[in-house]
Motif scaffolding. Structure first.
Motif, PDB file in Angstrom:
ATOM      1  N   PRO A  59      14.723  -5.319  -8.739  1.00  0.00           N
ATOM      2  CA  PRO A  59      13.847  -6.691  -8.797  1.00  0.00           C
ATOM      3  C   PRO A  59      13.999  -7.280  -7.576  1.00  0.00           C
ATOM      4  CG  PRO A  59      15.419  -6.513 -10.777  1.00  0.00           C
ATOM      5  CD  PRO A  59      15.828  -5.427  -9.826  1.00  0.00           C
ATOM      6  N   GLY A  60      12.633  -7.593  -7.069  1.00  0.00           N
ATOM      7  CA  GLY A  60      12.707  -8.031  -5.666  1.00  0.00           C
ATOM      8  C   GLY A  60      12.808  -7.209  -4.580  1.00  0.00           C
ATOM      9  N   GLU A 113      -1.274  -4.821  -9.670  1.00  0.00           N
ATOM     10  CA  GLU A 113      -0.184  -5.563  -9.040  1.00  0.00           C
ATOM     11  C   GLU A 113      -0.340  -5.464  -7.428  1.00  0.00           C
ATOM     12  OE1 GLU A 113       1.662  -7.927 -10.849  1.00  0.00           O
ATOM     13  OE2 GLU A 113       1.015  -7.288 -12.748  1.00  0.00           O
ATOM     14  N   MET A 124       1.667  -6.995  -5.372  1.00  0.00           N
ATOM     15  CA  MET A 124       3.160  -6.961  -4.907  1.00  0.00           C
ATOM     16  C   MET A 124       3.226  -7.198  -3.461  1.00  0.00           C
ATOM     17  SD  MET A 124       4.761  -3.975  -7.324  1.00  0.00           S
ATOM     18  CE  MET A 124       3.705  -2.414  -6.676  1.00  0.00           C
ATOM     19  N   SER A 125       2.528  -8.304  -3.139  1.00  0.00           N
ATOM     20  CA  SER A 125       2.729  -9.011  -1.689  1.00  0.00           C
ATOM     21  C   SER A 125       2.598  -7.869  -0.444  1.00  0.00           C
ATOM     22  CB  SER A 125       3.887  -9.674  -1.632  1.00  0.00           C
ATOM     23  OG  SER A 125       4.335 -10.647  -2.532  1.00  0.00           O
ATOM     24  N   THR A 147       6.724  -5.824  -2.025  1.00  0.00           N
ATOM     25  CA  THR A 147       7.977  -6.477  -2.592  1.00  0.00           C
ATOM     26  C   THR A 147       7.932  -6.333  -4.027  1.00  0.00           C
ATOM     27  OG1 THR A 147       7.873  -7.978  -0.732  1.00  0.00           O
ATOM     28  CG2 THR A 147       9.334  -8.549  -2.678  1.00  0.00           C
ATOM     29  N   ALA A 148       8.892  -5.753  -4.857  1.00  0.00           N
ATOM     30  CA  ALA A 148       9.082  -5.569  -6.182  1.00  0.00           C
ATOM     31  C   ALA A 148       8.834  -6.764  -6.731  1.00  0.00           C
ATOM     32  CB  ALA A 148      10.058  -4.533  -6.599  1.00  0.00           C
ATOM     33  N   PRO A 149       8.167  -7.000  -8.043  1.00  0.00           N
ATOM     34  CA  PRO A 149       8.272  -8.085  -9.085  1.00  0.00           C
ATOM     35  C   PRO A 149      10.001  -8.189  -9.375  1.00  0.00           C
ATOM     36  CG  PRO A 149       6.430  -6.714  -9.404  1.00  0.00           C
ATOM     37  CD  PRO A 149       7.153  -5.869  -8.855  1.00  0.00           C
ATOM     38  N   VAL A 150      10.118  -9.482  -9.660  1.00  0.00           N
ATOM     39  CA  VAL A 150      11.610  -9.617 -10.407  1.00  0.00           C
ATOM     40  C   VAL A 150      11.820  -9.472 -11.799  1.00  0.00           C
ATOM     41  CG1 VAL A 150      12.136 -11.092  -8.470  1.00  0.00           C
ATOM     42  CG2 VAL A 150      11.047 -12.198 -10.791  1.00  0.00           C
ATOM     43  N   TYR A 207       5.179  -1.191 -13.209  1.00  0.00           N
ATOM     44  CA  TYR A 207       3.854  -1.706 -12.402  1.00  0.00           C
ATOM     45  C   TYR A 207       3.183  -0.811 -11.736  1.00  0.00           C
ATOM     46  CZ  TYR A 207       6.432  -6.174 -13.360  1.00  0.00           C
ATOM     47  OH  TYR A 207       7.220  -7.265 -13.861  1.00  0.00           O
ATOM     48  N   SER A 238      -0.103  -0.236  -8.435  1.00  0.00           N
ATOM     49  CA  SER A 238      -1.032  -1.091  -7.739  1.00  0.00           C
ATOM     50  C   SER A 238      -1.971  -0.104  -7.125  1.00  0.00           C
ATOM     51  CB  SER A 238       0.139  -1.378  -6.368  1.00  0.00           C
ATOM     52  OG  SER A 238      -0.768  -2.322  -5.709  1.00  0.00           O
TER      53      SER A 238
END
Length: 268
Positions: free
Chosen positions: A7-8, A36, A38-39, A61-64, A69, A71
Motif C-alpha cells: 500500500p502506498g 485508476e 495512481m498519481s 504510487t499504489a493506492p492504500v 487496480y 490503469s
C-alpha cells in the motif's frame, strides 16, 4: 500483471510498443485513458520511426486500500489524436495491473479459525488445558517463564505422549512484499512462578499447492527468558499460502506448556 504491491508504494511500469503505422512519432506523449490514474509521473518519448519499437514508462504510487487496480494508457499525437491500439484489451489501451493485499496477519485473533491437530486427530481451539490429546487456547495475562504476564498469548501444548506434536494450519494469506513474521516463544510458568520441564521444537511452516515447507525451527527449554523470532517473508511476496504453527515435544510432553506471544505478520 497482477503483481502484489505494498500500500502506498511507488513503482515504475514500462511497456514496449511498436510503431506499426506509416508516420514517425515525434512529440507524442503518453496519456491516461481510464481506470485508476495512481498519481502518474510520465517519462518523455523520443522520436520513433515506422517499424521501430520503443520502451515507454510511467511511475505510479499504489493506492492504500486493498484491492485490484488497473490503469489504462494511450499514445496521443501533437494534434491531440489518440492512436489506435492493435489487439488492445477489451478495446482499451495498454495497462498496468496491481494487487494491494490487506497488509498484516494476526495469528492471535485468527487462532480459532485455524485447523488444530495432534497425533490424536482434530482438536477444538479453546482447550481445556487438561486435554492429554493436546490443546490450543488463549492464555492472556498468565505468568510466563520470564516473569511477564502479557496479552495476546496462545498456548499450544502437544499431545502428552513421548515426542507428541500439535499443529495449527491457518487460513490462506497473500504475503505483501516487505512483511516479516514476528513472535516471542517460550513457556508458561508453574503456579509458583518457576519453570517446568518443558522442552520443545517450535516450527513455522507454510503450505503451498498441497506441499508443506519450513520457514524456521527453534528448540527451546523452560530456562527463564523468552526467545524473539523474526522471519523475513520476502521469498513469499505475492503468494497465497497457509501458514502452520507447530510444536514438537522433545521426549515427554507433560509440562510442554509452549506459548506464542503476539505472533503476527507485518511490515517492520
Amino acid at each position: 500483471d497482477g503483481t502484489a504491491t505494498n500500500p502506498g508504494a511507488t513503482f515504475k511500469k514500462t511497456w514496449r510498443l511498436k510503431n506499426t503505422g506509416t508516420c514517425t512519432w515525434s512529440g507524442y506523449t503518453l496519456v491516461f485513458d481510464s481506470g485508476e490514474s495512481m498519481s502518474p509521473v510520465i517519462d518523455p518519448i523520443g522520436i520513433v520511426a515506422p517499424g521501430q519499437e520503443v520502451d515507454v514508462s510511467v511511475s505510479f504510487t499504489a493506492p492504500v486500500a486493498p484491492g485490484e487496480y488497473k490503469s489504462y494508457w494511450r499514445l496521443r499525437n501533437t494534434s491531440g489524436v489518440l492512436l489506435p491500439v492493435l489487439n488492445g484489451w477489451m478495446g482499451k489501451g495498454f495497462f498496468v495491473w496491481i494487487k494491494i493485499g490487506s497488509s498484516g496477519f494476526d495469528f492471535y485473533t485468527k487462532a480459532s479459525a485455524a485447523a488444530w491437530i495432534s497425533g490424536f486427530g482434530n482438536l477444538t481451539f479453546g482447550g481445556p488445558d487438561t486435554d492429554v490429546n493436546g490443546f490450543a487456547m488463549y492464555k492472556d495475562t498468565q505468568k510466563l517463564e520470564d516473569g511477564s504476564s502479557p496479552n495476546k498469548v496462545i498456548e499450544t501444548s502437544p499431545q502428552q505422549v513421548n515426542d507428541g506434536v500439535i499443529t495449527g494450519r491457518y487460513p490462506a494469506y497473500t504475503v505483501v512484499a516487505g512483511e516479516h513474521f514476528t513472535a516471542k516463544i517460550g513457556f508458561l510458568a508453574k503456579p509458583d512462578g518457576t519453570c517446568g520441564t518443558g522442552s520443545v521444537k517450535f516450527q513455522l511452516n507454510y503450505k503451498e499447492a498441497g506441499v508443506l515447507k519450513s520457514l524456521g525451527e527453534w528448540t527451546e527449554t523452560c530456562d527463564g527468558p523468552l526467545k524473539s523470532i523474526d522471519v523475513d517473508l520476502t521469498s513469499l511476496a505475492g503468494k497465497s499460502v497457509e501458514f502452520v504453527l507447530g510444536v514438537l515435544a522433545n521426549g515427554p510432553a507433560a509440562q510442554d506448556w509452549a506459548v506464542w506471544v503476539a505472533p503476527q505478520i507485518a511490515i517492520p
